[in-house]
Design an enzyme around this catalytic site. Structure first.
Site, PDB file in Angstrom:
ATOM      1  N   ASP A 145      -9.944  -2.799  -5.330  1.00  0.00           N
ATOM      2  CA  ASP A 145      -9.198  -2.317  -4.657  1.00  0.00           C
ATOM      3  C   ASP A 145      -9.107  -1.154  -5.347  1.00  0.00           C
ATOM      4  O   ASP A 145      -8.726  -0.786  -6.523  1.00  0.00           O
ATOM      5  CB  ASP A 145      -7.906  -2.947  -4.756  1.00  0.00           C
ATOM      6  N   SER A 149       1.114  -0.954   0.134  1.00  0.00           N
ATOM      7  CA  SER A 149       0.042  -0.160  -0.090  1.00  0.00           C
ATOM      8  C   SER A 149       0.962   1.502  -0.213  1.00  0.00           C
ATOM      9  O   SER A 149       1.803   0.986  -1.252  1.00  0.00           O
ATOM     10  CB  SER A 149      -0.993  -0.362   1.216  1.00  0.00           C
ATOM     11  N   HIS A 197      -7.834  -4.247  -1.102  1.00  0.00           N
ATOM     12  CA  HIS A 197      -7.466  -3.829  -1.005  1.00  0.00           C
ATOM     13  C   HIS A 197      -6.449  -4.046   0.737  1.00  0.00           C
ATOM     14  O   HIS A 197      -7.542  -4.001   1.677  1.00  0.00           O
ATOM     15  CB  HIS A 197      -6.984  -2.107  -0.668  1.00  0.00           C
TER      16      HIS A 197
END
Ligand SMILES: *[C@@H]1O[C@H](CO)[C@@H](O)[C@H](O)[C@H]1NC(C)=O
Ligand SMILES: *[C@@H]1O[C@H](CO)[C@@H](O)[C@H](O)[C@H]1NC(C)=O
Length: 399
Positions: free
Chosen positions: A343, A189, A373
């Site tokens: 995501d 991320s 995600h």
């Protein structure tokens, strides 16, 4: 029917409406995921409400909840865990206890958390680092870095970069018994964002002689220019990461001034003088057909140049690694990219894969069709182990 029963029924409907978010059919263990995300959503909603009342900044309050899930640096039967600083940046180090047969692999890990949350001490990152050290017989460096809202770009980047450079000194590698030919860097991320940016920066750094062997980007955030990608549209309300939260985190990376966030939500934050950058994030040319299906490409809409003057970071390649030109990309090491179907950041990763392929960089793309995600850090769910296993297998063969 009594009044109490009616009231209960109304409350029941309200609670069900609040909890129930329709999930795609191929999501594994949907109820478990819904329970987890409902807890998260409740906390976030309470925090957002408190922020609205002016009690405190969203990230300051969220930090409190996240810090409850931190664990001390405790060694276990297989791995010695310690804390130190690299160039004044706090890091956690994981060294396997078994006798080394030769120099070990080195892995530099950068945690996620939207540039505003998380740490190497967070239980799932600590757990991941232990398992990585043990399984790969690797020395794992898990880096901390300064966070928003107190600090803004480029502080996060600089911390990661300075700690990484410290690690890449021969005398530091010697101290931990690390093979300079087998060093990788990984992050998820926002951590994937920092990893991609740092790996690019290393290419032309005259101070660094040691080269990275691999970079692994796990659902990375890679661009700030376009907040209307197909993945932003399709996953706008996905419970583990919404479009509005993504935009909020991005803008907090650069400033606490909410005007940038507002402009990003309308996708009108890039000034016309920067129009030449859009070719680097043009999903119409960079996404495979499968991911463009049913979407129309809208030409960019431009905003005032004031924002970019005040917060130039959002147009900086160290914040948005997709803005690097092909010449730069050509110098990158073997790259592994994980993207998840559900995501908001999916298309960032996929576009980077295309750009690296076009530049001739060896890149392996692992797209998780039922992924979302954050899945990598959800240890209560089977999918977390599945993705971790694929990632570790890849590292074990390629690092
Ligand atoms: C240590 O390694 C052994 C053998 O691989 C394993 O069975 C055990 O679960 C490991 N311990 C921890 C705490 O991970
Ligand atoms: C994006 O790519 C499409 C072709 O796929 C092209 O028609 C369009 O002009 C490009 N836009 C920008 C801003 O680069």
């Amino acid at each position: 029917m009594g009044r109490k029963t009616l009231l209960l029924m109304i409350m029941g409907v309200f609670v069900a409406y609040y909890i129930y978010i329709p999930l795609p059919e191929n999501i594994e263990e949907p109820w478990k995921l819904l329970c987890m995300t409902t807890c998260m959503k409740t906390v976030i909603d309470v925090i957002l409400f408190a922020e609205l009342l002016g009690i405190n900044h969203l990230l300051n309050m969220a930090t409190f909840f996240v810090s409850l899930q931190e664990v001390p640096p405790t060694s276990d039967e297989n791995v010695t865990v310690m804390e130190t600083t690299f160039n004044n940046i706090p890091v956690r180090i994981y060294v396997p206890k078994r006798k080394p047969e030769r120099l070990r692999r080195g892995l530099f890990y950068v945690h996620g958390g939207g540039w505003g949350l998380g740490s190497a001490a967070f239980f799932s990152y600590d757990f991941l680092s232990r398992r990585t050290a043990d399984r790969l017989d690797a020395v794992v460096i898990s880096a901390n870095y300064r966070l928003a809202p107190k600090y803004h770009f480029p502080n996060h980047f600089e911390d990661v970069y300075n700690a990484l450079k410290w690690f890449l000194h021969q005398h530091v590698l010697d101290k931990y018994g690390v093979d300079p030919e087998r060093i990788g860097i990984s992050g998820d991320s926002a951590g994937g964002n920092l990893v991609a940016a740092a790996t690019q920066q290393l290419i032309d750094d005259p101070d660094v002689k040691i080269k990275l062997k691999t970079q692994s980007l796990i659902y990375p955030a890679l661009q700030t220019l376009d907040t209307d990608l197909p993945s932003y549209r399709e996953c706008s309300h996905f419970p583990t990461l919404s479009r509005s939260m993504t935009v909020r985190m991005w803008s907090e990376y650069f400033t606490t001034d909410r005007s940038l966030e507002k402009a990003m939500l309308f996708n009108q934050h890039v000034p016309v003088e920067s129009s030449h950058l859009f070719k680097f994030v043009n999903w119409s040319s960079l996404l495979p057909e499968k991911f463009k299906k049913g979407h129309f490409y809208n030409s960019p809409t431009y905003g005032s140049s004031e924002l970019a003057k005040k917060y130039p970071g959002f147009l900086d390649v160290r914040a948005a690694p997709l803005l690097a030109d092909d010449n730069k990309l050509r110098g990158l090491p073997l790259t592994y990219v994980i993207t998840c179907q559900y995501d908001v950041l999916r298309d960032d990763g996929i576009m980077y894969v295309t750009r690296l392929q076009n530049a001739g960089v060896p890149v392996i793309h692992n797209h998780i069709e039922d992924g979302f995600h954050g899945a990598f850090s959800y240890y209560g769910l089977k999918i977390g182990y599945r993705i971790e296993n694929q990632y570790m297998n890849w590292l074990s063969e390629n690092l």
